[in-house]
Write an enzyme that holds these catalytic residues in place. Sequence first.
Site, PDB file in Angstrom:
ATOM      1  N   ARG A   1       0.860  -1.181   0.000  1.00 27.26           N
ATOM      2  CA  ARG A   1       0.000   0.000   0.000  1.00 27.26           C
ATOM      3  C   ARG A   1       0.897   1.232   0.000  1.00 27.26           C
ATOM      4  O   ARG A   1       1.660   1.438   0.940  1.00 27.26           O
ATOM      5  CB  ARG A   1      -0.913  -0.009   1.226  1.00 27.26           C
ATOM      6  CG  ARG A   1      -1.726   1.248   1.378  1.00 27.26           C
ATOM      7  CD  ARG A   1      -2.736   1.174   2.533  1.00 27.26           C
ATOM      8  NE  ARG A   1      -3.452   2.432   2.613  1.00 27.26           N
ATOM      9  CZ  ARG A   1      -3.341   3.317   3.612  1.00 27.26           C
ATOM     10  NH1 ARG A   1      -2.564   3.075   4.656  1.00 27.26           N
ATOM     11  NH2 ARG A   1      -4.008   4.452   3.576  1.00 27.26           N
TER      12      ARG A   1
ATOM     13  N   GLU B   1      -7.431   8.261   6.122  1.00 23.23           N
ATOM     14  CA  GLU B   1      -7.722   8.907   7.395  1.00 23.23           C
ATOM     15  C   GLU B   1      -8.267  10.326   7.260  1.00 23.23           C
ATOM     16  O   GLU B   1      -7.642  11.297   7.739  1.00 23.23           O
ATOM     17  CB  GLU B   1      -6.462   8.937   8.281  1.00 23.23           C
ATOM     18  CG  GLU B   1      -5.913   7.558   8.587  1.00 23.23           C
ATOM     19  CD  GLU B   1      -4.825   7.564   9.666  1.00 23.23           C
ATOM     20  OE1 GLU B   1      -4.352   8.651  10.042  1.00 23.23           O
ATOM     21  OE2 GLU B   1      -4.476   6.484  10.141  1.00 23.23           O
TER      22      GLU B   1
HETATM   23  C1  GBH Z   1      -1.223   7.186  10.554  1.00 18.65           C
HETATM   24  O1  GBH Z   1      -1.913   8.109  11.333  1.00 18.65           O
HETATM   25  C2  GBH Z   1      -0.888   7.809   9.235  1.00 18.65           C
HETATM   26  O2  GBH Z   1      -1.755   7.328   8.209  1.00 18.65           O
HETATM   27  C3  GBH Z   1       0.541   7.650   8.841  1.00 18.65           C
HETATM   28  O3  GBH Z   1       0.842   8.523   7.795  1.00 18.65           O
HETATM   29  C4  GBH Z   1       1.427   7.865  10.045  1.00 18.65           C
HETATM   30  O4  GBH Z   1       2.782   7.914   9.718  1.00 18.65           O
HETATM   31  C5  GBH Z   1       1.157   6.737  10.997  1.00 18.65           C
HETATM   32  O5  GBH Z   1      -0.199   6.638  11.299  1.00 18.65           O
HETATM   33  C6  GBH Z   1       1.941   6.838  12.303  1.00 18.65           C
HETATM   34  O6  GBH Z   1       1.598   7.999  12.989  1.00 18.65           O
HETATM   35  O7  GBH Z   1      -2.451  10.030  21.723  1.00 18.65           O
HETATM   36  O8  GBH Z   1      -1.728   7.859  22.412  1.00 18.65           O
HETATM   37  O9  GBH Z   1      -4.022   8.198  21.861  1.00 18.65           O
HETATM   38  C7  GBH Z   1      -2.134   7.705  12.663  1.00 18.65           C
HETATM   39  C8  GBH Z   1      -3.065   8.600  13.414  1.00 18.65           C
HETATM   40  C9  GBH Z   1      -3.401   9.778  15.413  1.00 18.65           C
HETATM   41  C10 GBH Z   1      -3.014   7.410  15.532  1.00 18.65           C
HETATM   42  C11 GBH Z   1      -3.002   9.914  16.844  1.00 18.65           C
HETATM   43  C12 GBH Z   1      -2.698   7.528  17.007  1.00 18.65           C
HETATM   44  C13 GBH Z   1      -3.082   9.053  18.992  1.00 18.65           C
HETATM   45  C14 GBH Z   1      -2.346   8.166  19.916  1.00 18.65           C
HETATM   46  N1  GBH Z   1      -2.773   8.633  14.818  1.00 18.65           N
HETATM   47  N2  GBH Z   1      -3.277   8.701  17.585  1.00 18.65           N
HETATM   48  S1  GBH Z   1      -2.644   8.588  21.590  1.00 18.65           S
END
Ligand code: GBH
Length: 426
Positions: A69, A158
């Site tokens: 992907r 997302e």
């Molecule tokens: C993804 O987003 C993206 O699609 C990707 O590009 C990115 O590199 C990858 O994940 C890693 O970040 O505050 O402890 O509850 C992830 C979206 C948003 C997931 C914030 C985890 C909070 C963790 N993220 N979320 S916490």
Amino acid sequence: MFLWGTATASYQIEGAVREDGRGPSIWDTFSHEPGRVRDGHTGDVACDHYHRWAEDVALMAGAGLNAYRFSIAWPRVLPSGYGAVNPAGLDFYDRLVDALHERGITPVPTLFHWDLPQALEDEGGWLSRDTAGRFADYAAVVAERLSDRVDMWITLNEPFVHMVFGYGLGMHAPGRTLFLDALPVAHHQLLGHGLAVQALRAAGARQVLVTNNCTPVWPASGSEEDRAAADAYDTLHNRLFNDPVLLGAYPDLSAYGIDGLDVVRPGDLETIAQPLDGLGVNYYNPTRIAGPGADGLPFRDAGITGYPTTAFGWPVVPEGLRELLEGLAARYGEALPPVYVTENGCSYEGIDDQERIAYLDGHIAAAERVEGVDLRGYFVWSLLDNFEWAEGYHQRFGLVHVDFETQRRTPKASYHWLRERIAARS
Ligand code: GBH
């Protein structure tokens, strides 16, 4: 065939931001603004994948993976977002797709992983309804070139994170801080998704998905207040993006004092809710919610304790993946198409990454226990250590270590482990 893959995104790995006619994206602008990204890091070079793609495809094959992907950079294909096509941009993905097929790897492109052409941001970005139509036109251009060799397409990555981090809180490009006034960005992305589904199918695409990041929402306590807050958060994070696509309706937003989204026009929900061939789900961790919060929000993040955390500080809860997928089956029933875990992974330092092995092993095992879901694929985020958005190069999510001075790739312990894990299953 169950898909075992890794996932990446264009701005996070490609580099070569000014080469072969690529136009600027909102992430070029944002990462070059002082104070936006940790230590002023940018994606100018990233993993130099634009030049090292052949080596990277060989790495996937070496791990025994049968799917990949990746995302297509809209500003490589259409440097101004619409209008003149840049053939050199399409050529890059054309070569990549051919190289994947030569290795028996199924290409799964995502059309939008947050690198909007800057020219479109200048016209309002996803706050503008026009961007939805531009997105569909772009999707058609790409599919006309690749749909003879690409079966499976993902429209958006997302849309929740892009709306909240990009337009609501300003932590991601385009760096706007509109809070709840960012909600039109949800609808315009979803409309773009629906229009793109039509355009992709018209151009010969056989399978179309959207990828939503989903989180199981845990009330911080059994109190009425916390349960209502958790429900409000679930609405914003999960249902706002899954319901219109799968059920053809927006969830009730009254917890936010909102009586429907006023940018929705007649017919939009029919466009958004066209049948899909799968739902892509990105899972990282559950969210624990109490309520209400500051600034009039009906929830606040209460934090999760009692679990190990990754180098990023995110809690490691493998069972959350099972809970999430079974929760989707419970909510959507017959309306839930086959599901693909299109991202799951963790940030840790080091090449002998035993914690990553434990993380992946736990999540794959949890996925194997899921009941009532037609689960068809699992993609690790990520193949390579890469540009982790606002964190720059500080968080390492790769199965393969990248030395950002030399661009040398070194497979980690988890890379070798994954090959054995996949082989043992088949
Ligand atoms: C993804 O987003 C993206 O699609 C990707 O590009 C990115 O590199 C990858 O994940 C890693 O970040 O505050 O402890 O509850 C992830 C979206 C948003 C997931 C914030 C985890 C909070 C963790 N993220 N979320 S916490």
